[in-house]
Design a protein around this motif. Sequence first.
Motif, PDB file in Angstrom:
ATOM      1  N   HIS A 169      -1.697  -4.873  -1.349  1.00 47.02           N
ATOM      2  CA  HIS A 169      -2.610  -3.780  -1.696  1.00 47.02           C
ATOM      3  C   HIS A 169      -3.608  -4.186  -2.783  1.00 47.02           C
ATOM      4  O   HIS A 169      -4.817  -3.993  -2.603  1.00 47.02           O
ATOM      5  CB  HIS A 169      -1.829  -2.534  -2.127  1.00 47.02           C
ATOM      6  CG  HIS A 169      -2.717  -1.368  -2.427  1.00 47.02           C
ATOM      7  ND1 HIS A 169      -3.135  -0.480  -1.458  1.00 47.02           N
ATOM      8  CD2 HIS A 169      -3.319  -0.967  -3.585  1.00 47.02           C
ATOM      9  CE1 HIS A 169      -3.936   0.421  -2.003  1.00 47.02           C
ATOM     10  NE2 HIS A 169      -4.063   0.147  -3.296  1.00 47.02           N
ATOM     11  N   SER A 221       0.798  -1.221   0.000  1.00 44.25           N
ATOM     12  CA  SER A 221       0.000   0.000   0.000  1.00 44.25           C
ATOM     13  C   SER A 221       0.832   1.272   0.000  1.00 44.25           C
ATOM     14  O   SER A 221       0.314   2.337  -0.334  1.00 44.25           O
ATOM     15  CB  SER A 221      -0.935   0.008   1.220  1.00 44.25           C
ATOM     16  OG  SER A 221      -1.851  -1.053   1.129  1.00 44.25           O
ATOM     17  N   GLN A 230      -2.269  -7.141   7.766  1.00 40.03           N
ATOM     18  CA  GLN A 230      -2.904  -7.756   6.611  1.00 40.03           C
ATOM     19  C   GLN A 230      -2.737  -9.277   6.564  1.00 40.03           C
ATOM     20  O   GLN A 230      -3.448  -9.951   5.816  1.00 40.03           O
ATOM     21  CB  GLN A 230      -2.329  -7.147   5.326  1.00 40.03           C
ATOM     22  CG  GLN A 230      -2.743  -5.697   5.086  1.00 40.03           C
ATOM     23  CD  GLN A 230      -2.068  -5.121   3.858  1.00 40.03           C
ATOM     24  OE1 GLN A 230      -0.864  -5.240   3.702  1.00 40.03           O
ATOM     25  NE2 GLN A 230      -2.835  -4.477   2.997  1.00 40.03           N
ATOM     26  N   ALA A 258      -6.443  -6.367  -1.471  1.00 41.57           N
ATOM     27  CA  ALA A 258      -7.469  -5.679  -0.686  1.00 41.57           C
ATOM     28  C   ALA A 258      -8.248  -4.669  -1.514  1.00 41.57           C
ATOM     29  O   ALA A 258      -9.427  -4.418  -1.241  1.00 41.57           O
ATOM     30  CB  ALA A 258      -6.823  -4.982   0.510  1.00 41.57           C
ATOM     31  N   CYS A 259      -7.603  -4.084  -2.519  1.00 45.66           N
ATOM     32  CA  CYS A 259      -8.217  -2.992  -3.303  1.00 45.66           C
ATOM     33  C   CYS A 259      -8.279  -3.353  -4.783  1.00 45.66           C
ATOM     34  O   CYS A 259      -7.893  -2.565  -5.648  1.00 45.66           O
ATOM     35  CB  CYS A 259      -7.412  -1.702  -3.099  1.00 45.66           C
ATOM     36  SG  CYS A 259      -7.273  -1.156  -1.395  1.00 45.66           S
ATOM     37  N   TRP A 260      -8.751  -4.554  -5.082  1.00 49.76           N
ATOM     38  CA  TRP A 260      -8.717  -5.035  -6.450  1.00 49.76           C
ATOM     39  C   TRP A 260      -9.586  -4.200  -7.392  1.00 49.76           C
ATOM     40  O   TRP A 260      -9.255  -4.048  -8.577  1.00 49.76           O
ATOM     41  CB  TRP A 260      -9.100  -6.511  -6.522  1.00 49.76           C
ATOM     42  CG  TRP A 260     -10.428  -6.861  -5.913  1.00 49.76           C
ATOM     43  CD1 TRP A 260     -10.663  -7.249  -4.632  1.00 49.76           C
ATOM     44  CD2 TRP A 260     -11.701  -6.849  -6.570  1.00 49.76           C
ATOM     45  NE1 TRP A 260     -12.006  -7.490  -4.437  1.00 49.76           N
ATOM     46  CE2 TRP A 260     -12.675  -7.244  -5.614  1.00 49.76           C
ATOM     47  CE3 TRP A 260     -12.124  -6.547  -7.868  1.00 49.76           C
ATOM     48  CZ2 TRP A 260     -14.028  -7.333  -5.929  1.00 49.76           C
ATOM     49  CZ3 TRP A 260     -13.464  -6.640  -8.183  1.00 49.76           C
ATOM     50  CH2 TRP A 260     -14.398  -7.033  -7.219  1.00 49.76           C
ATOM     51  N   LYS A 261     -10.671  -3.642  -6.881  1.00 48.56           N
ATOM     52  CA  LYS A 261     -11.510  -2.794  -7.748  1.00 48.56           C
ATOM     53  C   LYS A 261     -10.752  -1.555  -8.202  1.00 48.56           C
ATOM     54  O   LYS A 261     -10.814  -1.159  -9.370  1.00 48.56           O
ATOM     55  CB  LYS A 261     -12.790  -2.393  -7.016  1.00 48.56           C
ATOM     56  CG  LYS A 261     -13.779  -3.521  -6.808  1.00 48.56           C
ATOM     57  CD  LYS A 261     -15.040  -3.024  -6.127  1.00 48.56           C
ATOM     58  CE  LYS A 261     -16.034  -4.160  -5.913  1.00 48.56           C
ATOM     59  NZ  LYS A 261     -17.264  -3.698  -5.221  1.00 48.56           N
ATOM     60  N   GLU A 262     -10.042  -0.949  -7.271  1.00 49.94           N
ATOM     61  CA  GLU A 262      -9.245   0.246  -7.581  1.00 49.94           C
ATOM     62  C   GLU A 262      -8.123  -0.085  -8.556  1.00 49.94           C
ATOM     63  O   GLU A 262      -7.924   0.609  -9.570  1.00 49.94           O
ATOM     64  CB  GLU A 262      -8.674   0.802  -6.275  1.00 49.94           C
ATOM     65  CG  GLU A 262      -7.571   1.825  -6.436  1.00 49.94           C
ATOM     66  CD  GLU A 262      -6.758   1.988  -5.157  1.00 49.94           C
ATOM     67  OE1 GLU A 262      -5.524   2.138  -5.271  1.00 49.94           O
ATOM     68  OE2 GLU A 262      -7.338   1.953  -4.060  1.00 49.94           O
ATOM     69  N   GLU A 318       2.505   1.247  -3.939  1.00 50.15           N
ATOM     70  CA  GLU A 318       1.539   1.187  -5.049  1.00 50.15           C
ATOM     71  C   GLU A 318       1.371   2.524  -5.779  1.00 50.15           C
ATOM     72  O   GLU A 318       1.375   2.546  -7.026  1.00 50.15           O
ATOM     73  CB  GLU A 318       0.194   0.671  -4.526  1.00 50.15           C
ATOM     74  CG  GLU A 318      -0.886   0.531  -5.590  1.00 50.15           C
ATOM     75  CD  GLU A 318      -1.730   1.798  -5.753  1.00 50.15           C
ATOM     76  OE1 GLU A 318      -2.343   1.962  -6.830  1.00 50.15           O
ATOM     77  OE2 GLU A 318      -1.758   2.626  -4.809  1.00 50.15           O
ATOM     78  N   PRO A 365      -5.197  -1.269   3.815  1.00 50.22           N
ATOM     79  CA  PRO A 365      -6.525  -1.688   3.349  1.00 50.22           C
ATOM     80  C   PRO A 365      -6.802  -3.142   3.689  1.00 50.22           C
ATOM     81  O   PRO A 365      -5.900  -3.976   3.751  1.00 50.22           O
ATOM     82  CB  PRO A 365      -6.452  -1.467   1.832  1.00 50.22           C
ATOM     83  CG  PRO A 365      -4.999  -1.499   1.507  1.00 50.22           C
ATOM     84  CD  PRO A 365      -4.303  -0.930   2.697  1.00 50.22           C
ATOM     85  N   GLY A 366      -8.069  -3.410   3.952  1.00 53.14           N
ATOM     86  CA  GLY A 366      -8.471  -4.769   4.278  1.00 53.14           C
ATOM     87  C   GLY A 366      -8.341  -5.108   5.749  1.00 53.14           C
ATOM     88  O   GLY A 366      -8.708  -6.208   6.161  1.00 53.14           O
TER      89      GLY A 366
END
Length: 373
Positions: free
Chosen positions: A69, A46, A153, A72-76, A49, A324-325
């Motif tokens: 990262h 994170s 994480q 946890a933030c695969w959409k982003e 990235e 994140p996550g």
Amino acid sequence: MNVNWRSISWAKNSFAALSAACERFGITLNEVDSPECDITCYSLNSVNEPHFREEISNAECITIVGGPHPSACWKEVSRYADYVVIGEGEYTLPALIRMIEEGSSSLPAGVATKDHALMPDTCVFLPAYPPFTTVRGYIEITRGCPFGCGYCQTPRLFGRHMRHRRIDDIERASRVYRDVRFVTPNALAYGSDGIHLRLDKVEALLRALTGRRIYFGTFPSEVRPECVSHESLDLIERYCANRKVHFGAQSGSNRVLQMLRRGHSAEDVMRAYDLCREHGIIPIVDYIVGLPGESDEEQRQSVKQMKEIIRYGIVHVHHFTPLPGTPLAGMSARSVLADVQRDLGRMAKSGKATGSWIDAEVRFFRDDEDQLP
């Protein structure tokens, strides 16, 4: 089809593990310093990235991005990367590369794109994969953690059930090294569920590696403070080369430790410290400052405990980074009090404190702790 791995110092061990996994399927990952055709793979955390976002977005090749990262933030991440690997990659990455090579559109589980996502449906069986082959890394002996620390994480990526590599596989991997180091969330939990220790299995592992210089319970295989005992330190003294043991305190406040779901007390930390002193082993103790919900007095309470630790040991201090996550994702770090900064500065000047309590990114971009044995 050329498959490349973007060289990032933080991700050296991921490169070793995934290169070994890909080799089982006849795929070679070529290390590169910039994206190259046909496919370039990245492993990101994170903090780093944002530094690679533009590079990946502008890459003139297929990009595959994984790591803490992106998981946890695969959409982003799927907005600028072609494919995102969610979670563990030993099975998923080779399956995805084969899918791309074959021109298929049937995503394997654990992969997301901007249009579709399939969540992971299995976890990796560690004995099925070597820790490394041609690309060397530390030997990962355990994956997963039963504790749910609010800032961490690890249990969110790898689950709360500990999975262990077999002793004969570890011994075989260790033959290429004179000095052997391990990756594990808690070295003293090897062979156990992480809560009820099996020191007999720890001893069996260490005995199998006799003849090598073993570094166990020190970077990158730290332990938890409540696992430090006369029996566990006896094992380290008997079989290991290190005369330091690295464990996490995180805070000197019991209220903060409960808030973090650490599963141990401030008293456990000092008990571990005292035991290390008795055995002539130097304790290196981790702390996090600027935790959300931490009062000024509790931040000073941590420093008070650090001052006790540095009478014989060393403290390793970092400013809180929300990941994140995790339960603390999205929460802001508190500032480090001026008097706390002064105290930490004095400890650092005397060689008793290391870390990055001013700049959170330092620990992710320095190479000194990330060198292979």
